[in-house]
Design a protein around this motif. Structure first.
Motif, PDB file in Angstrom:
ATOM      1  N   GLN A   6      -1.287   3.431   9.234  1.00  0.00           N
ATOM      2  CA  GLN A   6      -1.473   2.142   9.895  1.00  0.00           C
ATOM      3  C   GLN A   6      -0.261   1.240   9.708  1.00  0.00           C
ATOM      4  N   VAL A   7       0.497   1.454   8.659  1.00  0.00           N
ATOM      5  CA  VAL A   7       1.688   0.636   8.412  1.00  0.00           C
ATOM      6  C   VAL A   7       2.970   1.451   8.568  1.00  0.00           C
TER       7      VAL A   7
ATOM      8  N   ASP B  59       3.803  -4.696   4.834  1.00  0.00           N
ATOM      9  CA  ASP B  59       2.860  -4.731   5.954  1.00  0.00           C
ATOM     10  C   ASP B  59       1.420  -4.406   5.538  1.00  0.00           C
TER      11      ASP B  59
ATOM     12  N   LYS C  96      -0.976  -6.213   4.843  1.00  0.00           N
ATOM     13  CA  LYS C  96      -1.996  -7.101   5.407  1.00  0.00           C
ATOM     14  C   LYS C  96      -2.709  -6.444   6.589  1.00  0.00           C
ATOM     15  N   VAL C  97      -2.003  -5.556   7.262  1.00  0.00           N
ATOM     16  CA  VAL C  97      -2.633  -4.844   8.388  1.00  0.00           C
ATOM     17  C   VAL C  97      -3.829  -4.046   7.892  1.00  0.00           C
TER      18      VAL C  97
ATOM     19  N   SER D 271      -6.660  -6.519   6.045  1.00  0.00           N
ATOM     20  CA  SER D 271      -7.444  -7.373   6.938  1.00  0.00           C
ATOM     21  C   SER D 271      -8.404  -6.580   7.825  1.00  0.00           C
TER      22      SER D 271
END
Length: 280
Positions: free
Chosen positions: A149-150, A192, A194-195, A198
């Motif tokens: 995802q990051v 990154d 937080k991706v 969250s």
């Protein structure tokens, strides 16, 4: 009549002769002992002290005399001993205090140094919590699926090691510690994260802090939730807080090394001592 006159003359002669002898004598009328020019032997001076000493010795051998003078002698000796011992006691107390202070400082420096080395060993590690735990799972595949995802092009060779640690808490799966092959990859993930954090699947990535630093950061988050500070975060194992001004706006950024630096934290007297490396 003639006989009485003779008696008076004889009595007067007797008085006159007696007065003449008294005037010619060197002895004072008040001292009935005549002075003698005969020298006194030395034994006269030594015999009396020896006798006195023997009498005193015999007296001190008596239990009632010893019981009578023992408290006085004890008091005198105690005062003399205290007179010389008191400065030594103070010197020993000062040396103990100085040694204790130096020991605490050295222990604090040693603990901090050991903690720095331990944190440095976790430099390329990240903990991931919230990944579902299943029977016969392949942890590496689950980790890569999350990290894509990051970093979409992340590959198995970017992961050096991975394993679950701890125990499940309130039904949550055990966290996974991931050791990455390079520090650069870790920085990209932390930048990154937080991706992932969250997302709605309750998976979180944080820094892999030592227990000592994790305990401090936990208290910093409590202070943030109480609106005593405007933010807290970690970077490369270092803990930072953003102070809160009286009007609620952002204040200065401060790196903290101890719980006592956190605004609103009230330490107990024991916690004012150098903190343990591994608080419970």
């Amino acid at each position: 009549m003639m006989e009485n006159a003779d008696r008076n003359d004889s009595y007067e002669d007797y008085l006159e002769s007696t007065m003449s002898e008294a005037e010619s004598s060197p002895v004072s009328p008040t001292d009935p002992t005549p002075l003698s020019s005969t020298p006194v032997p030395d034994e006269a001076f030594t015999s009396t002290p020896n006798a006195t000493t023997k009498e005193l010795s015999r007296a001190f051998d008596k239990a009632e005399v010893q019981n009578a003078i023992r408290p006085m002698i004890t008091l005198i000796l105690r005062k003399q001993i205290d007179k010389y011992i008191a400065p030594l006691r103070k010197e020993i107390h000062d040396l103990k205090y100085e040694l204790s202070s130096v020991t605490l400082q050295l222990n604090g420096m040693l603990n901090e140094r050991c903690d720095d080395l331990e944190q440095c060993g976790r430099r390329n590690c990240i903990p991931i919590s919230g990944i579902t735990e299943t029977h016969n799972e392949i942890v590496e595949n689950k980790v890569i699926e999350v990290l894509k995802q990051v970093i979409p092009d992340i590959a198995p060779n970017d992961i050096q090691n991975r394993h679950r640690v701890g125990k499940p808490i309130m039904g949550n799966p055990k966290k996974i510690i991931v050791r990455l092959s390079s520090y650069k990859t870790k920085v990209s993930i932390m930048r990154d994260k937080k991706v992932i954090n969250s997302a709605e699947d309750n998976i979180y990535i944080n820094e892999y802090l030592t227990r000592f630093r994790a305990h401090i950061f936990k208290n910093a988050r409590k202070s943030f939730k109480s609106n005593l500070i405007n933010g807290c975060w970690t970077r490369d194992g270092k803990i930072f807080i953003r102070e809160r001004k009286p009007d609620g706006t952002d204040g200065s950024i401060t790196r903290i090394h101890s719980k006592v630096q956190i605004p609103g934290y009230k330490p107990s007297p024991e916690e004012l001592q150098p903190e343990s490396k591994y608080p419970e």
